[in-house]
Design a protein around this motif. Structure first.
Motif, PDB file in Angstrom:
ATOM      1  N   ALA A  22       0.827  -1.207   0.000  1.00 45.38           N
ATOM      2  CA  ALA A  22       0.000   0.000   0.000  1.00 45.38           C
ATOM      3  C   ALA A  22       0.859   1.254   0.000  1.00 45.38           C
ATOM      4  O   ALA A  22       0.552   2.233  -0.677  1.00 45.38           O
ATOM      5  CB  ALA A  22      -0.927   0.003   1.218  1.00 45.38           C
ATOM      6  N   SER A  23       1.949   1.249   0.764  1.00 49.96           N
ATOM      7  CA  SER A  23       2.777   2.444   0.880  1.00 49.96           C
ATOM      8  C   SER A  23       4.147   2.064   1.416  1.00 49.96           C
ATOM      9  O   SER A  23       4.273   1.133   2.217  1.00 49.96           O
ATOM     10  CB  SER A  23       2.130   3.470   1.825  1.00 49.96           C
ATOM     11  N   ASP A  24       5.167   2.806   0.990  1.00 48.19           N
ATOM     12  CA  ASP A  24       6.493   2.599   1.567  1.00 48.19           C
ATOM     13  C   ASP A  24       6.564   3.172   2.980  1.00 48.19           C
ATOM     14  O   ASP A  24       7.552   2.955   3.689  1.00 48.19           O
ATOM     15  CB  ASP A  24       7.595   3.185   0.681  1.00 48.19           C
ATOM     16  N   ASN A  25       5.516   3.873   3.409  1.00 55.02           N
ATOM     17  CA  ASN A  25       5.432   4.308   4.806  1.00 55.02           C
ATOM     18  C   ASN A  25       5.046   3.161   5.733  1.00 55.02           C
ATOM     19  O   ASN A  25       5.155   3.292   6.959  1.00 55.02           O
ATOM     20  CB  ASN A  25       4.404   5.434   4.958  1.00 55.02           C
ATOM     21  N   TYR A  26       4.545   2.066   5.179  1.00 52.28           N
ATOM     22  CA  TYR A  26       4.213   0.908   6.003  1.00 52.28           C
ATOM     23  C   TYR A  26       5.464   0.242   6.575  1.00 52.28           C
ATOM     24  O   TYR A  26       5.412  -0.393   7.625  1.00 52.28           O
ATOM     25  CB  TYR A  26       3.459  -0.135   5.166  1.00 52.28           C
ATOM     26  N   ALA A  27       6.572   0.352   5.860  1.00 52.81           N
ATOM     27  CA  ALA A  27       7.798  -0.353   6.256  1.00 52.81           C
ATOM     28  C   ALA A  27       8.369   0.216   7.545  1.00 52.81           C
ATOM     29  O   ALA A  27       8.161   1.386   7.882  1.00 52.81           O
ATOM     30  CB  ALA A  27       8.829  -0.261   5.131  1.00 52.81           C
ATOM     31  N   GLY A  28       9.109  -0.609   8.236  1.00 57.89           N
ATOM     32  CA  GLY A  28       9.746  -0.170   9.473  1.00 57.89           C
ATOM     33  C   GLY A  28      11.022   0.615   9.216  1.00 57.89           C
ATOM     34  O   GLY A  28      11.278   1.079   8.089  1.00 57.89           O
ATOM     35  N   ILE A  29      11.821   0.769  10.253  1.00 59.90           N
ATOM     36  CA  ILE A  29      13.078   1.498  10.173  1.00 59.90           C
ATOM     37  C   ILE A  29      14.186   0.522   9.779  1.00 59.90           C
ATOM     38  O   ILE A  29      14.282  -0.578  10.314  1.00 59.90           O
ATOM     39  CB  ILE A  29      13.399   2.153  11.522  1.00 59.90           C
ATOM     40  N   CYS A  30      15.020   0.937   8.831  1.00 58.29           N
ATOM     41  CA  CYS A  30      16.092   0.055   8.391  1.00 58.29           C
ATOM     42  C   CYS A  30      17.138  -0.120   9.497  1.00 58.29           C
ATOM     43  O   CYS A  30      17.265   0.730  10.389  1.00 58.29           O
ATOM     44  CB  CYS A  30      16.729   0.588   7.107  1.00 58.29           C
ATOM     45  N   PRO A  31      17.894  -1.198   9.468  1.00 61.64           N
ATOM     46  CA  PRO A  31      18.847  -1.478  10.558  1.00 61.64           C
ATOM     47  C   PRO A  31      19.865  -0.363  10.778  1.00 61.64           C
ATOM     48  O   PRO A  31      20.218  -0.065  11.927  1.00 61.64           O
ATOM     49  CB  PRO A  31      19.537  -2.768  10.092  1.00 61.64           C
ATOM     50  N   GLU A  32      20.348   0.246   9.707  1.00 60.95           N
ATOM     51  CA  GLU A  32      21.362   1.291   9.841  1.00 60.95           C
ATOM     52  C   GLU A  32      20.814   2.514  10.572  1.00 60.95           C
ATOM     53  O   GLU A  32      21.488   3.105  11.425  1.00 60.95           O
ATOM     54  CB  GLU A  32      21.891   1.688   8.463  1.00 60.95           C
ATOM     55  N   ALA A  33      19.580   2.911  10.218  1.00 60.96           N
ATOM     56  CA  ALA A  33      18.958   4.057  10.895  1.00 60.96           C
ATOM     57  C   ALA A  33      18.658   3.727  12.353  1.00 60.96           C
ATOM     58  O   ALA A  33      18.861   4.560  13.251  1.00 60.96           O
ATOM     59  CB  ALA A  33      17.680   4.458  10.162  1.00 60.96           C
ATOM     60  N   TRP A  34      18.179   2.517  12.590  1.00 56.45           N
ATOM     61  CA  TRP A  34      17.842   2.107  13.961  1.00 56.45           C
ATOM     62  C   TRP A  34      19.096   2.064  14.838  1.00 56.45           C
ATOM     63  O   TRP A  34      19.088   2.521  15.982  1.00 56.45           O
ATOM     64  CB  TRP A  34      17.166   0.736  13.931  1.00 56.45           C
ATOM     65  N   ALA A  35      20.175   1.533  14.279  1.00 63.39           N
ATOM     66  CA  ALA A  35      21.423   1.441  15.049  1.00 63.39           C
ATOM     67  C   ALA A  35      21.946   2.829  15.395  1.00 63.39           C
ATOM     68  O   ALA A  35      22.459   3.058  16.511  1.00 63.39           O
ATOM     69  CB  ALA A  35      22.469   0.666  14.244  1.00 63.39           C
ATOM     70  N   ALA A  36      21.830   3.766  14.462  1.00 64.34           N
ATOM     71  CA  ALA A  36      22.292   5.125  14.723  1.00 64.34           C
ATOM     72  C   ALA A  36      21.443   5.793  15.807  1.00 64.34           C
ATOM     73  O   ALA A  36      21.971   6.503  16.675  1.00 64.34           O
ATOM     74  CB  ALA A  36      22.265   5.949  13.440  1.00 64.34           C
ATOM     75  N   MET A  37      20.135   5.559  15.770  1.00 61.66           N
ATOM     76  CA  MET A  37      19.268   6.120  16.810  1.00 61.66           C
ATOM     77  C   MET A  37      19.608   5.533  18.173  1.00 61.66           C
ATOM     78  O   MET A  37      19.637   6.237  19.184  1.00 61.66           O
ATOM     79  CB  MET A  37      17.801   5.859  16.470  1.00 61.66           C
ATOM     80  N   GLU A  38      19.868   4.242  18.191  1.00 58.66           N
ATOM     81  CA  GLU A  38      20.228   3.593  19.454  1.00 58.66           C
ATOM     82  C   GLU A  38      21.545   4.148  19.990  1.00 58.66           C
ATOM     83  O   GLU A  38      21.697   4.391  21.194  1.00 58.66           O
ATOM     84  CB  GLU A  38      20.339   2.083  19.244  1.00 58.66           C
ATOM     85  N   GLN A  39      22.500   4.375  19.091  1.00 58.73           N
ATOM     86  CA  GLN A  39      23.777   4.927  19.513  1.00 58.73           C
ATOM     87  C   GLN A  39      23.621   6.360  20.008  1.00 58.73           C
ATOM     88  O   GLN A  39      24.288   6.788  20.953  1.00 58.73           O
ATOM     89  CB  GLN A  39      24.771   4.885  18.351  1.00 58.73           C
ATOM     90  N   ALA A  40      22.702   7.108  19.357  1.00 58.49           N
ATOM     91  CA  ALA A  40      22.463   8.490  19.774  1.00 58.49           C
ATOM     92  C   ALA A  40      21.777   8.559  21.136  1.00 58.49           C
ATOM     93  O   ALA A  40      21.843   9.584  21.820  1.00 58.49           O
ATOM     94  CB  ALA A  40      21.612   9.213  18.731  1.00 58.49           C
ATOM     95  N   ASN A  41      21.127   7.457  21.520  1.00 59.09           N
ATOM     96  CA  ASN A  41      20.392   7.417  22.783  1.00 59.09           C
ATOM     97  C   ASN A  41      21.326   7.061  23.940  1.00 59.09           C
ATOM     98  O   ASN A  41      21.057   6.159  24.729  1.00 59.09           O
ATOM     99  CB  ASN A  41      19.244   6.412  22.671  1.00 59.09           C
ATOM    100  N   THR A  42      22.429   7.758  24.009  1.00 61.22           N
ATOM    101  CA  THR A  42      23.427   7.502  25.046  1.00 61.22           C
ATOM    102  C   THR A  42      23.846   8.820  25.682  1.00 61.22           C
ATOM    103  O   THR A  42      24.281   9.746  24.990  1.00 61.22           O
ATOM    104  CB  THR A  42      24.671   6.813  24.443  1.00 61.22           C
ATOM    105  N   GLY A  43      23.690   8.908  26.964  1.00 60.94           N
ATOM    106  CA  GLY A  43      24.136  10.094  27.678  1.00 60.94           C
ATOM    107  C   GLY A  43      23.333  11.338  27.348  1.00 60.94           C
ATOM    108  O   GLY A  43      22.241  11.268  26.779  1.00 60.94           O
ATOM    109  N   HIS A  44      23.867  12.488  27.708  1.00 58.04           N
ATOM    110  CA  HIS A  44      23.238  13.777  27.455  1.00 58.04           C
ATOM    111  C   HIS A  44      23.994  14.514  26.360  1.00 58.04           C
ATOM    112  O   HIS A  44      25.237  14.519  26.350  1.00 58.04           O
ATOM    113  CB  HIS A  44      23.236  14.626  28.731  1.00 58.04           C
ATOM    114  N   VAL A  45      23.248  15.119  25.458  1.00 59.06           N
ATOM    115  CA  VAL A  45      23.858  15.981  24.444  1.00 59.06           C
ATOM    116  C   VAL A  45      23.030  17.262  24.364  1.00 59.06           C
ATOM    117  O   VAL A  45      21.898  17.328  24.869  1.00 59.06           O
ATOM    118  CB  VAL A  45      23.910  15.301  23.052  1.00 59.06           C
TER     119      VAL A  45
END
Length: 384
Positions: A46-69
């Motif tokens: 139906a839409s490419d918006n249905y798809a989830g987050i790709c592994p590379e983007a997810w890994a970067a978000m997880e890495q960014a979720n560390t400490g305070h910035v």
């Protein structure tokens, strides 16, 4: 009225803390919003918006979720993402991150014109058909004027007639031309086509904007450098999409004409688009651009769409409506077959473009998905 409550609001009362499995979550959703688990499919067209987050983007978000910035974009992730976009386009452009494509388009266009101006776009363009009037709203009243053209692309010969149709003070003065790349009909503008439009735009004293929600798919389709489809061809501002290509949220507004970016940060703030934790909008871009995932996933989605178009073209009773050049396929088939296809669990849109059904491939679409859809449609046509 209760029947008009959006699904996301109707499900807000679920006690998520008590749900340990997907079955628990489904059981807490009101019946009219539940999918039959037998019919529910892991991947849809139906839409490419249905798809989830790709592994590379997810890994970067997880890495960014560390400490305070630092907040509001004064962080290393946002700085790195902006620099990667400058490297991608090979030019010192100005880059801003916003939550979604509607904001990217609307705020970009508002920076390019005044309230008494008008924006010219194709009659099927997203800024006309699917933004709920947001470009007019954020520009305080700028009017959208429509241009014709085959296969979703503006014919540059139509720009002058629209601009010179009226020049009196009672008419909204044309100021910006907006292109959609790839188009809403799944076609792509080639560099020479953009240059031809740009020449008309410059000759008439206008500005040139590009809605690039699926820009990566256009780059992958044509095999050219991103600069050749943007500033190298005369585009001044680009709404650069990442969500449809493996991101989770967050689009970029890229100003190749840096003068137009003057005080744009204030527009973002006023419009509610200045994220306090900006790193979670920008980090996915770092993940997708650092090692080329952005283009690799777009190329894959295009390849899956090419396979789908080839398989569907072999089925009697199915016709391909427009050239397949990016990651979507527009097809026509009997309504009864479409009803049956939905009954088997497949979802697709029929209100986008110029009729027929739109089938959209995503970064994670598999060849198995494509062949299963084609086989199911063949069966549905035989049963209809």
């Amino acid at each position: 009225m209760p029947d008009r409550i959006p699904a996301y609001r109707a499900t807000a009362a679920i006690h998520w803390e008590m749900a340990s499995t997907i079955e628990d979550i489904i059981s807490g959703i009101p019946p009219r919003h539940q999918e039959d688990p037998v019919q529910a499919r892991f991947r849809q067209f139906a839409s490419d918006n249905y798809a989830g987050i790709c592994p590379e983007a997810w890994a970067a978000m997880e890495q960014a979720n560390t400490g305070h910035v630092a907040s509001y974009g004064d962080d290393c992730w946002t700085a790195r993402a902006a620099e990667l976009i400058r490297q991608l386009f090979e030019t010192p452009c100005e880059v801003f991150f916003v939550f979604n494509g509607t904001a990217a388009n609307s705020l970009a266009l508002s920076a390019m014109c005044q309230s008494y101006h008008s924006i010219l776009c194709h009659e099927t363009a997203h800024v006309e058909t699917d933004e709920c009037g947001a470009p007019e709203f954020f520009s305080n009243g700028t009017k959208i004027l429509l241009l014709p053209g085959e296969d979703g692309k503006i014919d540059p010969r139509g720009i002058e007639s629209k601009v010179k149709r009226r020049t009196d003070i009672h008419y909204p003065k044309p100021r910006v031309v907006s292109l959609t790349q790839a188009t809403e009909l799944g076609t792509v503008y080639r560099p020479e086509e953009i240059r031809a439009i740009s020449e008309e735009v410059r000759r008439l004293g206008l500005r040139l904007h590009m809605d690039g929600a699926r820009f990566a798919n256009a780059v992958a389709s044509l095999g050219v450098a991103p600069r050749e489809l943007t500033w190298g061809a005369g585009v001044e501002v680009l709404s650069l999409g990442g969500t449809k290509n493996g991101g989770g949220l967050g689009e970029a507004v890229v100003f190749f004409n840096r003068d137009l970016a003057y005080e744009f940060e204030y527009r973002c703030k006023q419009a509610g688009q200045l994220a306090s934790k900006m790193r979670f909008l920008s980090a996915p871009w770092v993940g997708m651009l650092s090692e080329g995932a952005w283009l690799r996933y777009a190329r894959h989605a295009n390849e899956m769409a090419a396979l789908l178009a080839a398989l569907l073209a072999e089925i009697p009773g199915v016709s391909i409506l427009f050239p397949r050049e990016a990651n979507s396929v527009f097809v026509q088939f009997p309504e009864a077959a479409g009803d049956r296809l939905r009954e088997t669990g497949w979802k697709f849109y029929t209100f986008i473009g110029q009729g027929g059904a739109r089938l959209m491939c995503s970064w994670d679409t598999t060849e198995e998905d494509v062949r299963e859809l084609a086989d199911t449609l063949r069966t549905c046509l035989a049963e209809a």
